[in-house]
Design a protein around this motif. Structure first.
Motif, PDB file in Angstrom:
ATOM      1  N   THR A  82       0.835  -1.193   0.000  1.00  0.00           N
ATOM      2  CA  THR A  82       0.000   0.000   0.000  1.00  0.00           C
ATOM      3  C   THR A  82       0.877   1.253   0.000  1.00  0.00           C
ATOM      4  OG1 THR A  82      -1.748  -1.193   1.163  1.00  0.00           O
ATOM      5  CG2 THR A  82      -1.843   1.212   1.239  1.00  0.00           C
ATOM      6  N   ARG A  83       1.941   1.261   0.805  1.00  0.00           N
ATOM      7  CA  ARG A  83       2.870   2.403   0.817  1.00  0.00           C
ATOM      8  C   ARG A  83       3.564   2.562  -0.526  1.00  0.00           C
ATOM      9  NH1 ARG A  83       5.000   0.675   6.012  1.00  0.00           N
ATOM     10  NH2 ARG A  83       7.023   0.434   5.020  1.00  0.00           N
ATOM     11  N   LEU A  84       3.869   1.448  -1.195  1.00  0.00           N
ATOM     12  CA  LEU A  84       4.491   1.499  -2.519  1.00  0.00           C
ATOM     13  C   LEU A  84       3.547   2.168  -3.510  1.00  0.00           C
ATOM     14  CD1 LEU A  84       6.694   0.810  -4.573  1.00  0.00           C
ATOM     15  CD2 LEU A  84       5.698  -1.484  -4.745  1.00  0.00           C
ATOM     16  N   GLU A  85       2.256   1.834  -3.456  1.00  0.00           N
ATOM     17  CA  GLU A  85       1.276   2.454  -4.351  1.00  0.00           C
ATOM     18  C   GLU A  85       1.196   3.959  -4.087  1.00  0.00           C
ATOM     19  OE1 GLU A  85      -2.524   4.024  -5.746  1.00  0.00           O
ATOM     20  OE2 GLU A  85      -2.085   3.698  -3.629  1.00  0.00           O
ATOM     21  N   VAL A  86       1.248   4.348  -2.827  1.00  0.00           N
ATOM     22  CA  VAL A  86       1.230   5.768  -2.469  1.00  0.00           C
ATOM     23  C   VAL A  86       2.473   6.463  -3.032  1.00  0.00           C
ATOM     24  CG1 VAL A  86       1.401   7.394  -0.532  1.00  0.00           C
ATOM     25  CG2 VAL A  86      -0.238   5.494  -0.437  1.00  0.00           C
ATOM     26  N   MET A  87       3.633   5.817  -2.924  1.00  0.00           N
ATOM     27  CA  MET A  87       4.878   6.393  -3.441  1.00  0.00           C
ATOM     28  C   MET A  87       4.812   6.555  -4.959  1.00  0.00           C
ATOM     29  SD  MET A  87       7.836   7.677  -3.089  1.00  0.00           S
ATOM     30  CE  MET A  87       8.164   7.401  -1.383  1.00  0.00           C
ATOM     31  N   ILE A  88       4.287   5.562  -5.659  1.00  0.00           N
ATOM     32  CA  ILE A  88       4.161   5.636  -7.120  1.00  0.00           C
ATOM     33  C   ILE A  88       3.222   6.788  -7.493  1.00  0.00           C
ATOM     34  CG2 ILE A  88       3.291   4.441  -9.177  1.00  0.00           C
ATOM     35  CD1 ILE A  88       4.322   1.815  -7.802  1.00  0.00           C
ATOM     36  N   ARG A  89       2.125   6.945  -6.766  1.00  0.00           N
ATOM     37  CA  ARG A  89       1.194   8.040  -7.026  1.00  0.00           C
ATOM     38  C   ARG A  89       1.882   9.386  -6.806  1.00  0.00           C
ATOM     39  NH1 ARG A  89      -2.374   8.750  -2.972  1.00  0.00           N
ATOM     40  NH2 ARG A  89      -2.812   6.546  -2.954  1.00  0.00           N
ATOM     41  N   LYS A  90       2.679   9.508  -5.741  1.00  0.00           N
ATOM     42  CA  LYS A  90       3.402  10.755  -5.473  1.00  0.00           C
ATOM     43  C   LYS A  90       4.393  11.080  -6.593  1.00  0.00           C
ATOM     44  CE  LYS A  90       3.065  10.828  -0.456  1.00  0.00           C
ATOM     45  NZ  LYS A  90       3.783  10.760   0.823  1.00  0.00           N
ATOM     46  N   VAL A  91       5.091  10.071  -7.089  1.00  0.00           N
ATOM     47  CA  VAL A  91       6.047  10.295  -8.181  1.00  0.00           C
ATOM     48  C   VAL A  91       5.298  10.716  -9.449  1.00  0.00           C
ATOM     49  CG1 VAL A  91       7.727   9.165  -9.708  1.00  0.00           C
ATOM     50  CG2 VAL A  91       7.833   8.774  -7.248  1.00  0.00           C
ATOM     51  N   PHE A  92       4.158  10.077  -9.719  1.00  0.00           N
ATOM     52  CA  PHE A  92       3.338  10.441 -10.873  1.00  0.00           C
ATOM     53  C   PHE A  92       2.948  11.914 -10.809  1.00  0.00           C
ATOM     54  CE2 PHE A  92      -0.953  11.162 -12.545  1.00  0.00           C
ATOM     55  CZ  PHE A  92      -0.803  10.770 -13.873  1.00  0.00           C
ATOM     56  N   TYR A  93       2.401  12.330  -9.664  1.00  0.00           N
ATOM     57  CA  TYR A  93       1.963  13.731  -9.529  1.00  0.00           C
ATOM     58  C   TYR A  93       3.150  14.691  -9.514  1.00  0.00           C
ATOM     59  CZ  TYR A  93      -2.982  12.784  -9.114  1.00  0.00           C
ATOM     60  OH  TYR A  93      -4.277  12.422  -9.395  1.00  0.00           O
ATOM     61  N   ASN A  94       4.257  14.291  -8.934  1.00  0.00           N
ATOM     62  CA  ASN A  94       5.449  15.133  -8.950  1.00  0.00           C
ATOM     63  C   ASN A  94       5.905  15.373 -10.391  1.00  0.00           C
ATOM     64  OD1 ASN A  94       7.726  16.544  -8.202  1.00  0.00           O
ATOM     65  ND2 ASN A  94       8.877  14.741  -7.605  1.00  0.00           N
ATOM     66  N   ASP A  95       5.931  14.313 -11.199  1.00  0.00           N
ATOM     67  CA  ASP A  95       6.295  14.454 -12.618  1.00  0.00           C
ATOM     68  C   ASP A  95       5.284  15.336 -13.355  1.00  0.00           C
ATOM     69  OD1 ASP A  95       8.478  12.832 -12.214  1.00  0.00           O
ATOM     70  OD2 ASP A  95       7.699  11.119 -13.344  1.00  0.00           O
ATOM     71  N   LEU A  96       4.007  15.148 -13.063  1.00  0.00           N
ATOM     72  CA  LEU A  96       2.953  15.944 -13.695  1.00  0.00           C
ATOM     73  C   LEU A  96       3.107  17.416 -13.343  1.00  0.00           C
ATOM     74  CD1 LEU A  96       0.244  16.450 -15.149  1.00  0.00           C
ATOM     75  CD2 LEU A  96      -0.906  15.639 -13.091  1.00  0.00           C
ATOM     76  N   TYR A  97       3.279  17.733 -12.079  1.00  0.00           N
ATOM     77  CA  TYR A  97       3.421  19.130 -11.658  1.00  0.00           C
ATOM     78  C   TYR A  97       4.682  19.752 -12.252  1.00  0.00           C
ATOM     79  CZ  TYR A  97      -0.212  18.016  -8.188  1.00  0.00           C
ATOM     80  OH  TYR A  97      -1.369  17.632  -7.561  1.00  0.00           O
ATOM     81  N   SER A  98       5.749  18.980 -12.338  1.00  0.00           N
ATOM     82  CA  SER A  98       6.983  19.487 -12.962  1.00  0.00           C
ATOM     83  C   SER A  98       6.742  19.811 -14.428  1.00  0.00           C
ATOM     84  CB  SER A  98       8.113  18.464 -12.839  1.00  0.00           C
ATOM     85  OG  SER A  98       8.470  18.287 -11.497  1.00  0.00           O
ATOM     86  N   TYR A  99       6.014  18.938 -15.127  1.00  0.00           N
ATOM     87  CA  TYR A  99       5.703  19.181 -16.533  1.00  0.00           C
ATOM     88  C   TYR A  99       4.886  20.468 -16.690  1.00  0.00           C
ATOM     89  CZ  TYR A  99       3.758  18.920 -21.167  1.00  0.00           C
ATOM     90  OH  TYR A  99       3.385  19.246 -22.445  1.00  0.00           O
ATOM     91  N   ILE A 100       3.881  20.641 -15.848  1.00  0.00           N
ATOM     92  CA  ILE A 100       3.036  21.836 -15.923  1.00  0.00           C
ATOM     93  C   ILE A 100       3.885  23.089 -15.723  1.00  0.00           C
ATOM     94  CG2 ILE A 100       1.161  23.124 -14.815  1.00  0.00           C
ATOM     95  CD1 ILE A 100      -0.032  20.355 -14.018  1.00  0.00           C
ATOM     96  N   GLU A 101       4.695  23.083 -14.687  1.00  0.00           N
ATOM     97  CA  GLU A 101       5.479  24.277 -14.365  1.00  0.00           C
ATOM     98  C   GLU A 101       6.538  24.574 -15.427  1.00  0.00           C
ATOM     99  OE1 GLU A 101       6.718  23.798 -10.292  1.00  0.00           O
ATOM    100  OE2 GLU A 101       4.646  23.879  -9.603  1.00  0.00           O
ATOM    101  N   ILE A 102       7.178  23.556 -15.949  1.00  0.00           N
ATOM    102  CA  ILE A 102       8.186  23.774 -16.993  1.00  0.00           C
ATOM    103  C   ILE A 102       7.535  24.316 -18.261  1.00  0.00           C
ATOM    104  CG2 ILE A 102       9.751  22.577 -18.590  1.00  0.00           C
ATOM    105  CD1 ILE A 102      10.481  20.740 -16.195  1.00  0.00           C
ATOM    106  N   SER A 103       6.411  23.726 -18.656  1.00  0.00           N
ATOM    107  CA  SER A 103       5.761  24.175 -19.891  1.00  0.00           C
ATOM    108  C   SER A 103       5.186  25.587 -19.750  1.00  0.00           C
ATOM    109  CB  SER A 103       4.682  23.187 -20.338  1.00  0.00           C
ATOM    110  OG  SER A 103       3.633  23.111 -19.408  1.00  0.00           O
ATOM    111  N   ARG A 104       4.708  25.949 -18.573  1.00  0.00           N
ATOM    112  CA  ARG A 104       4.178  27.306 -18.360  1.00  0.00           C
ATOM    113  C   ARG A 104       5.313  28.319 -18.214  1.00  0.00           C
ATOM    114  NH1 ARG A 104       0.084  27.603 -13.723  1.00  0.00           N
ATOM    115  NH2 ARG A 104      -0.169  29.679 -14.541  1.00  0.00           N
ATOM    116  N   ASP A 105       6.343  27.962 -17.450  1.00  0.00           N
ATOM    117  CA  ASP A 105       7.438  28.903 -17.207  1.00  0.00           C
ATOM    118  C   ASP A 105       8.236  29.214 -18.470  1.00  0.00           C
ATOM    119  OD1 ASP A 105       6.648  28.984 -14.589  1.00  0.00           O
ATOM    120  OD2 ASP A 105       8.274  27.720 -13.837  1.00  0.00           O
ATOM    121  N   ASN A 106       8.264  28.274 -19.400  1.00  0.00           N
ATOM    122  CA  ASN A 106       8.987  28.494 -20.653  1.00  0.00           C
ATOM    123  C   ASN A 106       8.101  29.103 -21.729  1.00  0.00           C
ATOM    124  OD1 ASN A 106      11.639  27.590 -19.987  1.00  0.00           O
ATOM    125  ND2 ASN A 106      10.816  25.523 -19.915  1.00  0.00           N
ATOM    126  N   GLU A 107       6.899  29.495 -21.322  1.00  0.00           N
ATOM    127  CA  GLU A 107       5.941  30.146 -22.211  1.00  0.00           C
ATOM    128  C   GLU A 107       5.754  29.401 -23.535  1.00  0.00           C
ATOM    129  OE1 GLU A 107       6.662  34.338 -22.572  1.00  0.00           O
ATOM    130  OE2 GLU A 107       6.893  34.579 -20.413  1.00  0.00           O
TER     131      GLU A 107
END
Length: 167
Positions: A82-107
């Motif tokens: 269960t903790r592994l699934e939580v960790m995978i979900r956190k990595v997924f969202y971390n990658d997603l948020y990084s993508y959003i911020e990089i694509s917005r910050d680079n206009e």
């Protein structure tokens, strides 16, 4: 091919698609990837019965080489899965948020077919691009709910930054 033991990690379908895109249909555990290292760290020689129930939505297979099974063990408690699934979900969202911020910050600019124009990247477009890249459907994960989560994340991040500023 060396002998392996397969550990099927129970996950939501969108997380399975995410891992399949990153690692292929089966990931071979090794300490050179975050997933392999995390799986190896939760392996144990002793079987421990647990009362935690795991929802069986989907599974992602991780092949564990026989040498690791001999050295570390193969048992994984339900609580650790269960903790592994939580960790995978956190990595997924971390990658997603990084993508959003990089694509917005680079206009980045996006072509708008509806109005035949070019517009600036925004968070909702970036979320849809990310989910589309991993072939994640609206039924599996709603872009609107991801956007709301991202908005809360940004708000919390901003509030924490304000708290850390010296007076």
């Amino acid at each position: 091919m060396t002998e392996t033991v397969t550990l099927n990690i129970p996950l939501k379908s969108y997380l399975k698609k995410y891992l399949q895109n990153k690692y292929g249909s089966v990931h071979i555990a090794s300490r050179s990837s975050w997933l392999g290292a995390y799986v190896i760290d939760i392996l144990d020689r002793e079987y421990r019965k647990s009362n935690v129930t795991i929802k069986k939505e989907d599974f992602f297979p991780v092949a564990i080489p026989y040498s690791i099974v001999c050295d570390v063990g193969f048992s994984v408690s339900k609580a650790k899965l269960t903790r592994l699934e939580v960790m995978i979900r956190k990595v997924f969202y971390n990658d997603l948020y990084s993508y959003i911020e990089i694509s917005r910050d680079n206009e980045l600019k996006v072509y708008n077919e509806e109005h035949d124009s070019i517009i600036k990247q925004n968070a909702l477009i970036a979320i849809n691009q990310y989910l589309s890249f991993f072939d994640i459907t609206e039924d599996e994960l709603s872009a609107d709910s991801v956007y709301r989560q991202y908005s809360r994340y940004k708000k919390d991040k901003k509030e924490n930054a304000l708290k850390e500023q010296p007076v």
